[in-house]
Design a protein around this motif. Structure first.
Motif, PDB file in Angstrom:
ATOM      1  N   TRP A 171      11.749 -34.035  -4.275  1.00 32.35           N
ATOM      2  CA  TRP A 171      13.010 -33.416  -3.837  1.00 32.35           C
ATOM      3  C   TRP A 171      13.687 -32.689  -5.001  1.00 32.35           C
ATOM      4  O   TRP A 171      14.248 -31.609  -4.847  1.00 32.35           O
ATOM      5  CB  TRP A 171      13.924 -34.515  -3.274  1.00 32.35           C
ATOM      6  CG  TRP A 171      15.264 -34.040  -2.813  1.00 32.35           C
ATOM      7  CD1 TRP A 171      15.519 -33.079  -1.871  1.00 32.35           C
ATOM      8  CD2 TRP A 171      16.546 -34.508  -3.252  1.00 32.35           C
ATOM      9  NE1 TRP A 171      16.873 -32.927  -1.710  1.00 32.35           N
ATOM     10  CE2 TRP A 171      17.523 -33.795  -2.543  1.00 32.35           C
ATOM     11  CE3 TRP A 171      16.942 -35.485  -4.167  1.00 32.35           C
ATOM     12  CZ2 TRP A 171      18.883 -34.000  -2.732  1.00 32.35           C
ATOM     13  CZ3 TRP A 171      18.295 -35.695  -4.347  1.00 32.35           C
ATOM     14  CH2 TRP A 171      19.257 -34.962  -3.645  1.00 32.35           C
ATOM     15  N   LEU A 172      13.609 -33.297  -6.172  1.00 29.11           N
ATOM     16  CA  LEU A 172      14.264 -32.697  -7.346  1.00 29.11           C
ATOM     17  C   LEU A 172      13.351 -31.698  -8.061  1.00 29.11           C
ATOM     18  O   LEU A 172      13.688 -31.200  -9.125  1.00 29.11           O
ATOM     19  CB  LEU A 172      14.699 -33.790  -8.329  1.00 29.11           C
ATOM     20  CG  LEU A 172      15.712 -34.795  -7.798  1.00 29.11           C
ATOM     21  CD1 LEU A 172      16.009 -35.860  -8.858  1.00 29.11           C
ATOM     22  CD2 LEU A 172      17.008 -34.104  -7.397  1.00 29.11           C
ATOM     23  N   LYS A 173      12.220 -31.439  -7.469  1.00 29.86           N
ATOM     24  CA  LYS A 173      11.234 -30.489  -8.032  1.00 29.86           C
ATOM     25  C   LYS A 173      10.839 -30.864  -9.454  1.00 29.86           C
ATOM     26  O   LYS A 173      10.724 -30.013 -10.325  1.00 29.86           O
ATOM     27  CB  LYS A 173      11.781 -29.057  -8.000  1.00 29.86           C
ATOM     28  CG  LYS A 173      12.039 -28.542  -6.599  1.00 29.86           C
ATOM     29  CD  LYS A 173      12.727 -27.195  -6.648  1.00 29.86           C
ATOM     30  CE  LYS A 173      13.289 -26.841  -5.283  1.00 29.86           C
ATOM     31  NZ  LYS A 173      14.533 -26.152  -5.311  1.00 29.86           N
ATOM     32  N   PHE A 215       3.615 -31.360 -16.205  1.00 31.16           N
ATOM     33  CA  PHE A 215       2.563 -30.423 -16.558  1.00 31.16           C
ATOM     34  C   PHE A 215       1.299 -31.203 -16.858  1.00 31.16           C
ATOM     35  O   PHE A 215       1.343 -32.175 -17.602  1.00 31.16           O
ATOM     36  CB  PHE A 215       2.973 -29.593 -17.772  1.00 31.16           C
ATOM     37  CG  PHE A 215       4.063 -28.636 -17.451  1.00 31.16           C
ATOM     38  CD1 PHE A 215       3.776 -27.450 -16.788  1.00 31.16           C
ATOM     39  CD2 PHE A 215       5.382 -28.919 -17.784  1.00 31.16           C
ATOM     40  CE1 PHE A 215       4.788 -26.565 -16.475  1.00 31.16           C
ATOM     41  CE2 PHE A 215       6.392 -28.044 -17.476  1.00 31.16           C
ATOM     42  CZ  PHE A 215       6.096 -26.857 -16.814  1.00 31.16           C
ATOM     43  N   ASN A 271      16.496 -44.063 -11.917  1.00 32.13           N
ATOM     44  CA  ASN A 271      17.399 -42.994 -12.336  1.00 32.13           C
ATOM     45  C   ASN A 271      18.258 -42.529 -11.173  1.00 32.13           C
ATOM     46  O   ASN A 271      19.459 -42.295 -11.316  1.00 32.13           O
ATOM     47  CB  ASN A 271      16.596 -41.781 -12.852  1.00 32.13           C
ATOM     48  CG  ASN A 271      16.202 -41.964 -14.296  1.00 32.13           C
ATOM     49  OD1 ASN A 271      16.679 -42.869 -14.968  1.00 32.13           O
ATOM     50  ND2 ASN A 271      15.305 -41.124 -14.767  1.00 32.13           N
ATOM     51  N   PHE A 272      17.602 -42.384 -10.028  1.00 35.49           N
ATOM     52  CA  PHE A 272      18.319 -41.892  -8.861  1.00 35.49           C
ATOM     53  C   PHE A 272      19.477 -42.826  -8.496  1.00 35.49           C
ATOM     54  O   PHE A 272      20.595 -42.379  -8.235  1.00 35.49           O
ATOM     55  CB  PHE A 272      17.338 -41.769  -7.684  1.00 35.49           C
ATOM     56  CG  PHE A 272      17.975 -41.325  -6.411  1.00 35.49           C
ATOM     57  CD1 PHE A 272      18.346 -39.998  -6.239  1.00 35.49           C
ATOM     58  CD2 PHE A 272      18.221 -42.221  -5.385  1.00 35.49           C
ATOM     59  CE1 PHE A 272      18.949 -39.576  -5.070  1.00 35.49           C
ATOM     60  CE2 PHE A 272      18.822 -41.811  -4.206  1.00 35.49           C
ATOM     61  CZ  PHE A 272      19.178 -40.484  -4.049  1.00 35.49           C
ATOM     62  N   LEU A 275      22.175 -42.694 -11.351  1.00 38.07           N
ATOM     63  CA  LEU A 275      22.881 -41.412 -11.369  1.00 38.07           C
ATOM     64  C   LEU A 275      23.738 -41.236 -10.117  1.00 38.07           C
ATOM     65  O   LEU A 275      24.801 -40.608 -10.168  1.00 38.07           O
ATOM     66  CB  LEU A 275      21.891 -40.247 -11.502  1.00 38.07           C
ATOM     67  CG  LEU A 275      21.277 -40.099 -12.897  1.00 38.07           C
ATOM     68  CD1 LEU A 275      20.153 -39.073 -12.889  1.00 38.07           C
ATOM     69  CD2 LEU A 275      22.333 -39.701 -13.921  1.00 38.07           C
ATOM     70  N   SER A 276      23.274 -41.797  -9.000  1.00 37.38           N
ATOM     71  CA  SER A 276      24.087 -41.713  -7.773  1.00 37.38           C
ATOM     72  C   SER A 276      25.387 -42.480  -7.964  1.00 37.38           C
ATOM     73  O   SER A 276      26.467 -42.014  -7.581  1.00 37.38           O
ATOM     74  CB  SER A 276      23.325 -42.300  -6.582  1.00 37.38           C
ATOM     75  OG  SER A 276      22.144 -41.574  -6.393  1.00 37.38           O
ATOM     76  N   ALA A 300      26.808 -43.134 -10.851  1.00 38.22           N
ATOM     77  CA  ALA A 300      27.619 -42.379 -11.823  1.00 38.22           C
ATOM     78  C   ALA A 300      28.273 -41.186 -11.150  1.00 38.22           C
ATOM     79  O   ALA A 300      29.439 -40.866 -11.403  1.00 38.22           O
ATOM     80  CB  ALA A 300      26.735 -41.913 -12.976  1.00 38.22           C
ATOM     81  N   TYR A 301      27.537 -40.541 -10.255  1.00 34.08           N
ATOM     82  CA  TYR A 301      28.084 -39.360  -9.591  1.00 34.08           C
ATOM     83  C   TYR A 301      29.241 -39.740  -8.670  1.00 34.08           C
ATOM     84  O   TYR A 301      30.309 -39.135  -8.704  1.00 34.08           O
ATOM     85  CB  TYR A 301      26.971 -38.664  -8.803  1.00 34.08           C
ATOM     86  CG  TYR A 301      27.403 -37.342  -8.207  1.00 34.08           C
ATOM     87  CD1 TYR A 301      27.590 -36.227  -9.010  1.00 34.08           C
ATOM     88  CD2 TYR A 301      27.642 -37.210  -6.837  1.00 34.08           C
ATOM     89  CE1 TYR A 301      27.993 -35.010  -8.474  1.00 34.08           C
ATOM     90  CE2 TYR A 301      28.041 -36.005  -6.292  1.00 34.08           C
ATOM     91  CZ  TYR A 301      28.211 -34.900  -7.114  1.00 34.08           C
ATOM     92  OH  TYR A 301      28.620 -33.704  -6.579  1.00 34.08           O
TER      93      TYR A 301
END
Ligand SMILES: [Fe+2]
Lengths: 605, 165
Positions: free
Chosen positions: B63-65, B69, B102-103, B106-107, B109-110
């Motif tokens: 989803w976050l692309k 590499f 992380n998701f 960060l959610s 925190a957001y």
């Protein structure tokens, strides 16, 4: 493989305990790059993508830095000062405030951006320590000051107006000021979210091209639309999106955009205004798309010209130095001197963010340390170069069938003969170019006068959109014969940054390089900058009657320009390039059938 | 035979499985004080949770692309290639769990950090920072004929450039 540093300019003011080195770095947004100064002179500069082989690589330029240091035979402990191209805390502040404003719409972009920011982007100093073992001081020049310094300090001017226009730095998106002697000053700016660069990128995305990569395709598409301010309905429509004042300052109507809080750039209202949804990448280009590209180009030109006239009025300077992504708009650049009152123009070959590593380093040297300005950039060949022995060893080591030219004259005459016979030649000579254009060091060369050459190049090598023509290289003193260019031609033309009309009597004879509107993106070549390439063009002219070559970048579609002999050989064998002239050697594709592969099957972009 | 069986794919699957098993054990140990789940007697629910976490994390990455590499694989030596592929598999599992963690963080925190501050600022009727920096509704410095703002970069001391802000 041993790499030789680019030819070293005369150094000045060595420090009390040997030379002083300053390392300039730009990364984490667009193309990452490193520049090394030795006593104020640029001795090495390269983008990270050339080493990592990832196009537009924005990550910390460890390989580029290592090469810069190796090229001078020094370690990181001999670097006196590191200069970073922007102020990371200020940029982070902008990003956070975007999220505060956009809450809750920025949830996704917050998730995308924060890990990178918290892990390394904000802590440049500790990143330098961790990745390089660097423990010295770090100078942080503001993003647009780095652009400005990169535009003015390496320029030939003692005094000049400076204009920088790009997407966004910390807050600033557009600025102007003045450079004099070794000082650089920015007078005024326009701030995020109002950004000409982001307007251009939003429309690039709307037209189905990739952002921060394919803006130049929109520029190339524009002449296919109606370049007529009254006749093109999208010009009036786009004028609703941006309010332009007579002094060139502008503000966007933000209701048309989503870049403030989303990873998608054009908003639904913009699609409504432009009579249709965002174009998908593989969709056919309709007349409407071409008109939109034309309208965007005209509006960009309106703004840039107005800013330049304003900067001219305020600074009173006759010269101007340009920087930022918008300075790569060579169509606009070709019109600046005739429309703004400036008498001379300079743009460094790497006018985007990668070039700001040079700007930051020179800014630290001249404006922070207060040292005198001694460097003038006269050519773009600042990257790695490979000696004849290294190339010979590579070819022998890989068992590649090749032949060695008897001498320089043999090389030039054979290369000219192959080109005149219509062969597509990979040209790998000397130090790699600094900046996005191939300028005769890592180039694919071809005959500009053959009617089928554009199709041959597209079919064999580049596989790019049919609407984009190829660029010509011509010796500087011959340029006026073929182009209606400024007199005198600005040095920026040496870096393929100027588009000029091709003289009418030559257009039909130069089909491979003549755009639909009769223009060409010319590279002027001076013998003192690249004697071998200059002599080749002249030699080809003797055979063909046209002292000009098609010059396109030596790369596989979707990959960066080649850096090493191995990259060059791989590129030739994966595309339809007929032969490779690499140092003193000629390698023919058909002589090495076991290494032939199909780069198109793996190509992106 | 070589077409049916790829040692690299096998090594990668092994690496992934080891990561999965390790994380399942870790979950069972970590949740023990909270008495969540059946404990060591039955690791199946922990294994199920582990694969769900990693899978969800990979969905988040998509989803976050977030793309990785591909690293050039070592060309020589069977063991080195096998080991490299094994490590790739292990990392594949943990990239998922890390992305999921992380998701979540960060959610939070957001929502708490950004959300509450934003609502507070809006309630106070204060200017939004970006709007203050470049007012979309008017002109800086009170001049209706221009959007330019003064910068005066020359007035800064050299020391200011040694600071990242
Ligand atoms: Fe920039």
């Amino acid at each position: 493989m041993p790499i030789i540093a680019p030819s070293e300019p005369t150094a000045c003011e060595p420090g009390p305990s040997g030379p002083r080195y300053i390392l300039g770095i730009s990364c984490h947004y667009h193309d990452a790059a490193a520049t090394l100064l030795k006593d104020g002179m640029v001795v090495a500069a390269a983008e990270e993508e050339r080493f990592s082989r990832r196009k537009h690589d924005a990550s910390f330029p460890l390989s580029a830095i290592r090469w810069c240091l190796e090229s001078q035979g020094i370690g990181i402990d001999q670097v006196e000062l590191a200069a970073f191209y922007e102020k990371p805390f200020r940029k982070f502040e902008r990003i956070l405030s975007q999220h505060l404003e956009g809450f809750p719409r920025g949830f996704k972009t917050f998730q995308m951006a924060m890990p990178g920011w918290l892990s390394e982007k904000i802590r440049v100093r500790s990143l330098l320590k961790k990745r390089l073992g660097y423990r010295g001081d770090v100078v942080y020049a503001d993003h647009h000051l780095s652009h400005a310094a990169g535009a003015f300090l390496p320029s030939p001017f003692e005094e000049a107006a400076i204009v920088t226009v790009d997407g966004v730095g910390e807050w600033t998106t557009t600025a102007y000021g003045r450079g004099r002697g070794s000082s650089v000053e920015l007078y005024q700016d326009i701030r995020f979210p109002h950004s000409l660069g982001l307007l251009y990128s939003s429309l690039t995305a709307y037209l189905g091209f990739s952002v921060n990569n394919s803006e130049y395709k929109v520029m190339g598409l524009s002449p296919y639309g109606r370049m007529d301010r009254d006749g093109n309905p999208y010009y009036a429509k786009l004028k609703r999106v941006i309010d332009i004042k007579p002094d060139g300052s502008y503000a966007l109507d933000l209701s048309y955009f989503t870049f403030q809080h989303s990873d998608r750039m054009p908003g639904a209202r913009l699609s409504q205004l432009l009579d249709g949804p965002v174009r998908e990448a593989e969709e056919e280009l309709l007349p409407r798309h071409k008109d939109i590209a034309a309208a965007l180009q005209m509006i960009t030109e309106d703004v840039v010209m107005a800013i330049l006239r304003h900067a001219r009025r305020i600074t009173g300077c006759g010269n101007v130095a340009l920087s930022g992504g918008v300075a790569l708009n060579s169509v606009i650049n070709g019109r600046i001197l005739s429309q703004t009152g400036f008498t001379d123009l300079w743009i460094q070959p790497n006018a985007g963010d990668a070039g700001s590593s040079m700007g930051a380093a020179l800014f630290a040297h001249c404006c922070v340390l207060g040292k005198s300005r001694a460097y003038r950039l006269t050519h773009a060949y600042l990257g790695p170069q490979y000696g004849s022995e290294a190339i010979g060893n590579f070819l022998a080591g890989k068992g590649i069938l090749h032949r060695r030219f008897a001498d320089r004259a043999d090389l030039i005459s054979q290369a000219a003969r192959l080109l005149n016979a219509g062969e597509v030649v990979g040209w790998f000579q000397g130090a790699m170019e600094w900046g996005p254009r191939a300028l005769g060091a890592r180039s694919i060369l071809a005959h500009p006068g053959r009617p089928d050459m554009q199709a041959i190049l597209n079919e064999k090598v580049k596989h790019r959109e049919a609407f984009r023509p190829f660029a010509p290289s011509v010796c500087a003193e011959d340029a006026e014969e073929y182009f209606q260019c400024d007199r005198a031609i600005p040095a920026a033309a040496d870096f393929m940054l100027m588009v000029y009309p091709i003289r009418e009597n030559w257009r039909a004879r130069l089909p491979a390089v003549t755009h639909v509107d009769g223009t060409g993106r010319v590279q002027t070549v001076r013998r003192e900058a690249n004697p071998l390439y200059y002599d080749l063009i002249k030699g080809f002219g003797t055979l063909s009657g046209i002292p000009m070559l098609v010059n396109t970048s030596f790369n596989i579609r979707g990959e960066p320009i080649v850096c090493s002999p191995a990259d060059a050989y791989r590129c030739m064998m994966g595309t339809g390039i007929d032969c490779l002239i690499i140092g003193d050697y000629l390698v023919r594709r058909k002589d090495n059938p076991r290494d032939i592969w199909d780069s198109e099957s793996a190509a992106t972009d | 035979m070589s077409r049916l069986f790829s040692p690299a794919a096998f090594a990668k699957a092994m690496g992934f499985a080891v990561g999965w098993a390790g994380f399942a054990v870790l979950l069972s140990v970590a949740t023990r004080p909270m008495r969540l789940g059946p404990g060591f007697s039955n690791l199946f629910p922990y294994a199920a949770a582990a694969i769900l976490l990693s899978g969800a994390g990979h969905l988040v990455r998509r989803w976050l692309k977030q793309t990785s590499f591909p690293k050039p694989s070592p060309k020589e030596g069977f063991l080195r290639r096998f080991g490299g592929a094994w490590l790739d598999g292990l990392l594949l599992f943990f990239k998922g769990t890390a992305a999921f963690n992380n998701f979540i963080f960060l959610s939070i925190a957001y929502l708490l950090g950004v959300g509450l501050t934003s609502m507070f600022v809006r309630k106070q009727g204060g200017k939004k920072p970006a709007a203050e920096a470049a007012r979309s509704d008017g002109h800086p410095d009170g001049n209706p004929d221009s959007y330019w703002r003064d910068l005066e970069s020359a007035k800064r001391e050299a020391d200011a450039y040694y600071r990242p802000f």
